[in-house]
Design a protein around this motif. Sequence first.
Motif, mmCIF file in Angstrom:
data_model
loop_
_atom_site.group_PDB
_atom_site.id
_atom_site.type_symbol
_atom_site.label_atom_id
_atom_site.label_comp_id
_atom_site.label_asym_id
_atom_site.label_seq_id
_atom_site.Cartn_x
_atom_site.Cartn_y
_atom_site.Cartn_z
ATOM 1 N N CYS A 23 6.111 -1.515 -1.140
ATOM 2 C CA CYS A 23 4.926 -0.615 -0.336
ATOM 3 C C CYS A 23 4.054 -0.117 -1.167
ATOM 4 O O CYS A 23 4.185 0.272 -2.084
ATOM 5 C CB CYS A 23 6.024 0.610 0.270
ATOM 6 N N ASN A 24 2.726 -0.751 -0.863
ATOM 7 C CA ASN A 24 1.592 -0.702 -1.862
ATOM 8 C C ASN A 24 0.272 0.099 -1.184
ATOM 9 O O ASN A 24 0.080 -0.251 -0.062
ATOM 10 C CB ASN A 24 1.146 -1.806 -2.488
ATOM 11 N N SER A 25 -0.345 0.698 -2.023
ATOM 12 C CA SER A 25 -1.686 1.191 -1.440
ATOM 13 C C SER A 25 -2.632 1.368 -2.646
ATOM 14 O O SER A 25 -2.245 1.414 -3.574
ATOM 15 C CB SER A 25 -1.513 2.694 -0.922
ATOM 16 N N SER A 26 -4.050 1.491 -2.202
ATOM 17 C CA SER A 26 -4.806 1.876 -2.977
ATOM 18 C C SER A 26 -5.331 3.208 -3.509
ATOM 19 O O SER A 26 -5.927 3.707 -3.972
ATOM 20 C CB SER A 26 -6.140 1.175 -2.874
ATOM 21 N N SER A 27 -4.315 4.063 -2.308
ATOM 22 C CA SER A 27 -4.707 5.518 -2.395
ATOM 23 C C SER A 27 -3.379 6.351 -2.877
ATOM 24 O O SER A 27 -2.282 5.875 -2.944
ATOM 25 C CB SER A 27 -4.908 5.873 -0.819
ATOM 26 N N VAL A 28 -3.597 7.423 -3.367
ATOM 27 C CA VAL A 28 -2.761 8.308 -3.956
ATOM 28 C C VAL A 28 -1.859 9.041 -2.661
ATOM 29 O O VAL A 28 -2.823 9.863 -1.707
ATOM 30 C CB VAL A 28 -3.045 9.254 -4.832
ATOM 31 N N PHE A 29 -0.607 9.105 -2.615
ATOM 32 C CA PHE A 29 0.115 10.002 -1.440
ATOM 33 C C PHE A 29 0.730 11.131 -2.162
ATOM 34 O O PHE A 29 1.214 11.107 -3.481
ATOM 35 C CB PHE A 29 0.922 9.077 -0.726
ATOM 36 N N SER A 30 0.725 12.279 -1.528
ATOM 37 C CA SER A 30 1.508 13.427 -2.298
ATOM 38 C C SER A 30 3.097 13.025 -1.845
ATOM 39 O O SER A 30 3.824 13.639 -2.778
ATOM 40 C CB SER A 30 1.206 14.651 -1.707
ATOM 41 N N SER A 31 3.346 12.227 -1.103
ATOM 42 C CA SER A 31 4.946 11.920 -0.690
ATOM 43 C C SER A 31 4.854 10.620 -0.004
ATOM 44 O O SER A 31 3.926 10.241 0.511
ATOM 45 C CB SER A 31 5.570 13.135 -0.026
ATOM 46 N N LEU A 32 6.163 9.960 -0.193
ATOM 47 C CA LEU A 32 6.432 8.773 0.711
ATOM 48 C C LEU A 32 7.699 8.842 1.315
ATOM 49 O O LEU A 32 8.875 9.273 0.573
ATOM 50 C CB LEU A 32 6.273 7.508 -0.348
ATOM 51 N N GLN A 33 7.666 8.597 2.469
ATOM 52 C CA GLN A 33 9.152 8.755 3.159
ATOM 53 C C GLN A 33 9.401 7.190 3.431
ATOM 54 O O GLN A 33 8.669 6.459 3.958
ATOM 55 C CB GLN A 33 8.971 9.428 4.221
ATOM 56 N N TRP A 34 10.840 6.838 3.411
ATOM 57 C CA TRP A 34 11.204 5.685 3.961
ATOM 58 C C TRP A 34 12.163 5.778 5.293
ATOM 59 O O TRP A 34 12.980 6.718 5.318
ATOM 60 C CB TRP A 34 12.249 5.072 2.857
ATOM 61 N N TYR A 35 12.032 5.116 6.274
ATOM 62 C CA TYR A 35 12.728 5.079 7.322
ATOM 63 C C TYR A 35 13.141 3.812 7.589
ATOM 64 O O TYR A 35 12.972 2.749 7.214
ATOM 65 C CB TYR A 35 11.685 5.474 8.589
ATOM 66 N N ARG A 36 14.307 3.893 8.780
ATOM 67 C CA ARG A 36 14.940 2.728 9.137
ATOM 68 C C ARG A 36 14.890 2.876 10.542
ATOM 69 O O ARG A 36 15.101 3.972 11.134
ATOM 70 C CB ARG A 36 16.521 2.530 8.623
ATOM 71 N N GLN A 37 14.315 1.793 11.283
ATOM 72 C CA GLN A 37 14.457 1.908 12.771
ATOM 73 C C GLN A 37 15.206 0.677 13.315
ATOM 74 O O GLN A 37 15.092 -0.497 13.156
ATOM 75 C CB GLN A 37 12.860 1.734 13.121
ATOM 76 N N GLU A 38 16.040 0.951 14.310
ATOM 77 C CA GLU A 38 16.830 -0.063 15.244
ATOM 78 C C GLU A 38 15.910 -0.344 16.293
ATOM 79 O O GLU A 38 15.043 0.407 16.835
ATOM 80 C CB GLU A 38 18.217 0.340 15.637
#
Lengths: 113, 118
Positions: A23-38
């Motif tokens: 998961c890549n971005s050119s921007s800074v994030f204060s947090s990153l969350q991972w989800y799973r979706q059925e």
Amino acid sequence: TQLLEQSPQFLSIQEGENLTVYCNSSSVFSSLQWYRQEPGEGPVLLVTVVTGGEVKKLKRLTFQFGDARKDSSLHITAAQPGDTGLYLCAGQNIYNQGGKLIFGQGTELSVKP
Amino acid sequence: EPEVTQTPSHQVTQMGQEVILRCVPISNHLYFYWYRQILGQKVEFLVSFYNNEISEKSEIFDDQFSVERPDGSNFTLKIRSTKLEDSAMYFCASSEGGIGYLAYNEQFFGPGTRLTVL
């Protein structure tokens, strides 16, 4: 506008193999969350990473946040058919963009027995 | 385990009609969100809501959309005059904390309402 690019979009592997989703971005994030979706359901939160360089483990799943907080990875060891599903990363920048989540396009994982 | 619930699970409507999508967030949560996911596309933020007012909204959330917390438990999304392009899965989410609380807030999603506009 902050964007998150997820790769690969599709992944088909055999049971027992290892895999990594990016998961890549050119921007800074204060947090990153991972989800799973059925299919037909809402995203289910797996983990939140906050600190640059942070590593979190959830059984066979290892999540890492990049040092610069611009990227993250999800590594699955010895994948099982039960891991099959759509994995989503979502970035959040509390300080500049409030609480909204910016989602990647998802990685569709298929683990064959 | 507490969860976010949404009703209906599937709503079919004619173009131009009004629809109201309903959500019951987790009971001790204070921040509420609506997202949508058009088939085959990313999950997109629509609006966030705190203390009975909109905190933030996206460009998608135009005058056709409104949100309300009519009582202590429900959170609704109204689309006044639906268009074909409003067809999507709509997800409600809630979180305990928000801006200024921590460097993040973990959001918990409902199962979604599939809106089909004919």
